[in-house]
Write a protein that holds these residues in place. Structure first.
Motif, PDB file in Angstrom:
ATOM      1  N   ASP A 203       1.080  -7.619  -5.509  1.00 49.79           N
ATOM      2  CA  ASP A 203       1.742  -8.023  -6.742  1.00 49.79           C
ATOM      3  C   ASP A 203       3.062  -8.708  -6.424  1.00 49.79           C
ATOM      4  O   ASP A 203       3.784  -8.297  -5.511  1.00 49.79           O
ATOM      5  N   SER A 204       3.416  -9.721  -7.188  1.00 54.08           N
ATOM      6  CA  SER A 204       4.574 -10.540  -6.832  1.00 54.08           C
ATOM      7  C   SER A 204       5.914  -9.851  -7.086  1.00 54.08           C
ATOM      8  O   SER A 204       6.905 -10.190  -6.428  1.00 54.08           O
ATOM      9  N   VAL A 205       5.991  -8.888  -8.008  1.00 55.02           N
ATOM     10  CA  VAL A 205       7.219  -8.100  -8.114  1.00 55.02           C
ATOM     11  C   VAL A 205       7.353  -7.199  -6.895  1.00 55.02           C
ATOM     12  O   VAL A 205       8.446  -7.031  -6.332  1.00 55.02           O
ATOM     13  N   ALA A 206       6.230  -6.637  -6.446  1.00 51.27           N
ATOM     14  CA  ALA A 206       6.254  -5.790  -5.260  1.00 51.27           C
ATOM     15  C   ALA A 206       6.616  -6.585  -4.012  1.00 51.27           C
ATOM     16  O   ALA A 206       7.348  -6.085  -3.141  1.00 51.27           O
ATOM     17  N   THR A 207       6.125  -7.819  -3.899  1.00 54.14           N
ATOM     18  CA  THR A 207       6.478  -8.603  -2.713  1.00 54.14           C
ATOM     19  C   THR A 207       7.957  -8.972  -2.715  1.00 54.14           C
ATOM     20  O   THR A 207       8.559  -9.122  -1.651  1.00 54.14           O
ATOM     21  N   ALA A 208       8.562  -9.084  -3.900  1.00 58.79           N
ATOM     22  CA  ALA A 208      10.012  -9.325  -3.953  1.00 58.79           C
ATOM     23  C   ALA A 208      10.768  -8.143  -3.350  1.00 58.79           C
ATOM     24  O   ALA A 208      11.727  -8.323  -2.595  1.00 58.79           O
ATOM     25  N   ILE A 209      10.334  -6.926  -3.676  1.00 58.42           N
ATOM     26  CA  ILE A 209      10.926  -5.734  -3.066  1.00 58.42           C
ATOM     27  C   ILE A 209      10.673  -5.730  -1.564  1.00 58.42           C
ATOM     28  O   ILE A 209      11.569  -5.422  -0.756  1.00 58.42           O
ATOM     29  N   TYR A 210       9.458  -6.070  -1.168  1.00 60.80           N
ATOM     30  CA  TYR A 210       9.112  -6.143   0.257  1.00 60.80           C
ATOM     31  C   TYR A 210      10.047  -7.121   0.971  1.00 60.80           C
ATOM     32  O   TYR A 210      10.590  -6.815   2.043  1.00 60.80           O
ATOM     33  N   GLY A 211      10.252  -8.299   0.390  1.00 63.97           N
ATOM     34  CA  GLY A 211      11.123  -9.295   1.006  1.00 63.97           C
ATOM     35  C   GLY A 211      12.555  -8.830   1.103  1.00 63.97           C
ATOM     36  O   GLY A 211      13.221  -9.027   2.132  1.00 63.97           O
ATOM     37  N   ALA A 212      13.056  -8.181   0.038  1.00 65.38           N
ATOM     38  CA  ALA A 212      14.435  -7.689   0.041  1.00 65.38           C
ATOM     39  C   ALA A 212      14.642  -6.664   1.150  1.00 65.38           C
ATOM     40  O   ALA A 212      15.589  -6.737   1.938  1.00 65.38           O
ATOM     41  N   MET A 213      13.733  -5.704   1.209  1.00 59.81           N
ATOM     42  CA  MET A 213      13.915  -4.595   2.153  1.00 59.81           C
ATOM     43  C   MET A 213      13.663  -5.010   3.593  1.00 59.81           C
ATOM     44  O   MET A 213      14.357  -4.560   4.505  1.00 59.81           O
ATOM     45  N   SER A 214      12.673  -5.853   3.806  1.00 61.99           N
ATOM     46  CA  SER A 214      12.419  -6.292   5.178  1.00 61.99           C
ATOM     47  C   SER A 214      13.562  -7.153   5.692  1.00 61.99           C
ATOM     48  O   SER A 214      13.897  -7.110   6.884  1.00 61.99           O
ATOM     49  N   THR A 215      14.207  -7.909   4.805  1.00 60.13           N
ATOM     50  CA  THR A 215      15.334  -8.747   5.211  1.00 60.13           C
ATOM     51  C   THR A 215      16.486  -7.919   5.760  1.00 60.13           C
ATOM     52  O   THR A 215      17.165  -8.330   6.707  1.00 60.13           O
ATOM     53  N   VAL A 216      16.705  -6.728   5.185  1.00 55.72           N
ATOM     54  CA  VAL A 216      17.825  -5.882   5.631  1.00 55.72           C
ATOM     55  C   VAL A 216      17.370  -4.772   6.572  1.00 55.72           C
ATOM     56  O   VAL A 216      18.168  -3.908   6.943  1.00 55.72           O
ATOM     57  N   GLY A 217      16.094  -4.775   6.968  1.00 52.79           N
ATOM     58  CA  GLY A 217      15.606  -3.811   7.942  1.00 52.79           C
ATOM     59  C   GLY A 217      15.356  -2.422   7.393  1.00 52.79           C
ATOM     60  O   GLY A 217      15.330  -1.439   8.152  1.00 52.79           O
ATOM     61  N   TYR A 218      15.136  -2.302   6.088  1.00 52.35           N
ATOM     62  CA  TYR A 218      14.869  -1.005   5.480  1.00 52.35           C
ATOM     63  C   TYR A 218      13.437  -0.561   5.798  1.00 52.35           C
ATOM     64  O   TYR A 218      12.537  -1.390   5.924  1.00 52.35           O
ATOM     65  N   ASP A 219      13.246   0.739   5.918  1.00 54.90           N
ATOM     66  CA  ASP A 219      11.922   1.300   6.203  1.00 54.90           C
ATOM     67  C   ASP A 219      11.016   1.115   4.987  1.00 54.90           C
ATOM     68  O   ASP A 219      11.114   1.851   3.997  1.00 54.90           O
ATOM     69  N   LEU A 220      10.107   0.149   5.061  1.00 55.26           N
ATOM     70  CA  LEU A 220       9.255  -0.196   3.929  1.00 55.26           C
ATOM     71  C   LEU A 220       8.292   0.924   3.551  1.00 55.26           C
ATOM     72  O   LEU A 220       7.843   1.009   2.403  1.00 55.26           O
ATOM     73  N   THR A 221       7.973   1.793   4.488  1.00 55.02           N
ATOM     74  CA  THR A 221       7.037   2.872   4.174  1.00 55.02           C
ATOM     75  C   THR A 221       7.643   3.898   3.217  1.00 55.02           C
ATOM     76  O   THR A 221       6.925   4.762   2.705  1.00 55.02           O
ATOM     77  N   GLN A 222       8.939   3.796   2.949  1.00 51.46           N
ATOM     78  CA  GLN A 222       9.574   4.682   1.980  1.00 51.46           C
ATOM     79  C   GLN A 222       9.191   4.332   0.547  1.00 51.46           C
ATOM     80  O   GLN A 222       9.403   5.125  -0.374  1.00 51.46           O
ATOM     81  N   VAL A 223       8.641   3.124   0.345  1.00 46.88           N
ATOM     82  CA  VAL A 223       8.161   2.718  -0.983  1.00 46.88           C
ATOM     83  C   VAL A 223       6.709   3.161  -1.101  1.00 46.88           C
ATOM     84  O   VAL A 223       5.848   2.685  -0.367  1.00 46.88           O
ATOM     85  N   SER A 224       6.428   4.074  -2.023  1.00 49.53           N
ATOM     86  CA  SER A 224       5.066   4.594  -2.138  1.00 49.53           C
ATOM     87  C   SER A 224       4.517   4.337  -3.535  1.00 49.53           C
ATOM     88  O   SER A 224       5.269   4.299  -4.511  1.00 49.53           O
ATOM     89  N   GLY A 225       3.204   4.147  -3.589  1.00 48.85           N
ATOM     90  CA  GLY A 225       2.524   3.992  -4.873  1.00 48.85           C
ATOM     91  C   GLY A 225       2.329   2.567  -5.325  1.00 48.85           C
ATOM     92  O   GLY A 225       1.878   2.349  -6.456  1.00 48.85           O
ATOM     93  N   PHE A 226       2.649   1.594  -4.473  1.00 53.33           N
ATOM     94  CA  PHE A 226       2.590   0.198  -4.915  1.00 53.33           C
ATOM     95  C   PHE A 226       1.848  -0.715  -3.952  1.00 53.33           C
ATOM     96  O   PHE A 226       2.091  -1.919  -3.911  1.00 53.33           O
TER      97      PHE A 226
END
Length: 233
Positions: A203-226
């Motif tokens: 989903d494109s709202v979810a990929t926006a979150i993915y892009g934001a977090m990956s850009t700053v090196g955040y652990d993406l696996t902390q986002v669950s359910g999406f």
């Protein structure tokens, strides 16, 4: 998050996605977008000037990353988003990403080259998206669209309709399915649909979150359910 002015979906969905992450906050800046089409009036809404003004206002909040949470690069071409990110960083010193660039990052990492596409857009916009994806090496082998032009009306597309679009794409066995519009309420449906059909859904709202977090090196696996994009990051 840079947000289309008539969008009502991406903000509540973003907050829903981040609710279990107390160290992450989302902030939004709007610019006018009311219709999606290929005529000059519709295309001019995505001129860099209002987008840059909105980005500069977000930079005042000392955010870590600025994300264009919209899908215009789908019909304008991905270079439009690449240039926007460069301009934002040059003007503000803040790293930048977009929903569409993050989608392509996800697809590349997962080696997805043949995908399904579900959107609310008109036929000419859909055709332009298919061409843009092909230019980036991704073939859209099946698609569904709703033929809507009014941006606010995208938010009124029901969960049942989104689910039906996706179910009609599944028999073509794409590598994944993109729910492509940040005013389409697809993200809350992703987990159940992935479990039902066994196909990754981005989903494109979810990929926006993915892009934001990956850009700053955040652990993406902390986002669950999406979606699988986070669980397998």
């Amino acid at each position: 998050m840079l947000t289309p002015s008539s969008n009502t979906v991406l903000e509540p969905v973003t907050m829903q996605m981040l609710k279990d992450l107390p160290d992450v906050t989302a902030h939004f800046s709007r610019f006018r977008v009311t219709a999606i089409g290929l005529d000059q009036a519709a295309l001019s809404q995505f001129d860099d000037r209002p987008m840059m003004t909105a980005a500069e206002l977000l930079a005042d909040a000392k955010v870590d990353v600025i994300v264009w949470n919209g899908t215009s690069a789908g019909w304008l071409g991905l270079d439009s988003d690449r240039l926007l990110c460069e301009r934002i960083t040059q003007a503000t010193g803040v790293r930048a990403s977009t929903s569409v660039l993050a989608l392509f990052d996800v697809m590349r990492q997962r080696n997805e080259r043949r995908i399904g596409l579900a959107t609310p857009y008109t036929s000419d916009v859909q055709a332009a998206i298919i061409k843009s994806f092909a230019n980036e090496g991704v073939e859209i082998i099946c698609e569904r669209h709703q033929g809507i032009r009014d941006n606010f009306s995208f938010s009124q597309v029901t969960a049942e309709t989104i689910t039906e679009m996706i179910s009609e794409l599944v028999p073509s066995q794409p590598d994944s399915i993109a729910v492509f519009c940040t005013n389409l309420a697809g993200a809350p449906l992703v987990n159940l649909l992935e479990q039902t059909y066994g196909i990754a859904i981005h989903d494109s709202v979810a990929t926006a979150i993915y892009g934001a977090m990956s850009t700053v090196g955040y652990d993406l696996t902390q986002v669950s359910g999406f979606g699988k994009m986070f669980a397998q990051a």
